[in-house]
Motif scaffolding. Structure first.
Motif, PDB file in Angstrom:
ATOM      1  N   THR A 149       0.834  -1.205   0.000  1.00  0.00           N
ATOM      2  CA  THR A 149       0.000   0.000   0.000  1.00  0.00           C
ATOM      3  C   THR A 149       0.873   1.261   0.000  1.00  0.00           C
ATOM      4  OG1 THR A 149      -1.807  -1.176   1.085  1.00  0.00           O
ATOM      5  CG2 THR A 149      -1.856   1.218   1.218  1.00  0.00           C
TER       6      THR A 149
ATOM      7  N   SER B 145      -5.797   1.365   2.120  1.00  0.00           N
ATOM      8  CA  SER B 145      -6.019   0.009   1.639  1.00  0.00           C
ATOM      9  C   SER B 145      -7.493  -0.252   1.342  1.00  0.00           C
ATOM     10  CB  SER B 145      -5.508  -0.995   2.670  1.00  0.00           C
ATOM     11  OG  SER B 145      -5.570  -2.270   2.083  1.00  0.00           O
TER      12      SER B 145
ATOM     13  N   ASP C 173      -7.273  -4.565  -3.855  1.00  0.00           N
ATOM     14  CA  ASP C 173      -6.665  -5.443  -2.861  1.00  0.00           C
ATOM     15  C   ASP C 173      -7.534  -6.690  -2.858  1.00  0.00           C
ATOM     16  OD1 ASP C 173      -6.130  -6.858  -0.467  1.00  0.00           O
ATOM     17  OD2 ASP C 173      -5.203  -5.075   0.381  1.00  0.00           O
TER      18      ASP C 173
ATOM     19  N   GLU D 217      -2.940  -5.479  -5.248  1.00  0.00           N
ATOM     20  CA  GLU D 217      -2.242  -6.080  -4.116  1.00  0.00           C
ATOM     21  C   GLU D 217      -2.695  -7.534  -3.971  1.00  0.00           C
ATOM     22  OE1 GLU D 217      -1.840  -3.852  -0.449  1.00  0.00           O
ATOM     23  OE2 GLU D 217      -2.363  -1.974  -1.453  1.00  0.00           O
TER      24      GLU D 217
END
Ligand code: ADP
Ligand code: MG
Length: 151
Positions: free
Chosen positions: A42, A60, A79, A105
């Protein structure tokens, strides 16, 4: 496959490098970020956002999966830590093929959904504030990109 490597001594250095990378990106670019919790995925994304001229605070998107930011071009920050990849099409292509940069991510968790050609970045926690960052470009576009950044 070519690999490029860098060590950062603190989060600021990671941010700086990511902001530099942002200057080389163009719409449709896809970046996978891999690394344990707290490795700096992040943090890296925040630097990218800064480099894209995004003023909003990036945090995030763990509970929303995708957040969109608008700078010089859009940034799609995903994410996928909590996404299960059943192999079924999750509809991410509109982001990957879109008019912005997509950063994912925990990308390996949705491996089957990802474009083969992308820039994978691995972050390794080497010490309290020491990170090894490894760049693995897949495809001509990203090979070239890495050569430019690391030259
Ligand atoms: P992740 O998204 O991989 O879980 P975060 O970026 O949220 O990781 O957290 C990384 C943490 O580690 C932050 O608190 C950041 O300030 C800290 N940190 C310390 N040194 C570094 C470094 N060299 N690069 C990136 N983050 C670092
Ligand atoms: Mg994170």
């Amino acid at each position: 496959m070519n690999q490029f490597e860098l060590n950062t001594m603190n989060s600021n250095e990671t941010d700086q490098f990511a902001a530099k990378l942002a200057g080389f990106l163009r719409p449709g670019d896809v970046i996978s970020l891999e690394g344990d919790l707290g490795a700096g995925k992040t943090t890296f994304t925040k630097g990218l956002a800064r480099g894209l001229g995004i003023k909003k605070i990036v945090n995030s998107p763990t509970f929303t999966i995708i957040k969109e930011y608008h700078g010089r071009m859009p940034l799609y920050h995903m994410d996928v830590y909590r996404v299960a990849d059943s192999g079924e099409d999750l509809g991410f292509d509109e982001y990957f093929d879109g008019d912005g940069v997509t950063v994912v991510e925990w990308a390996h968790l949705i491996e089957t959904q990802l474009p083969v050609n992308r820039l994978t970045i691995y972050l390794y926690q080497e010490g309290h504030e020491n990170r090894k960052i490894v760049f693995e470009p897949q495809g001509e576009r990203y090979e070239q990109l890495c050569k430019e950044i690391f030259s």
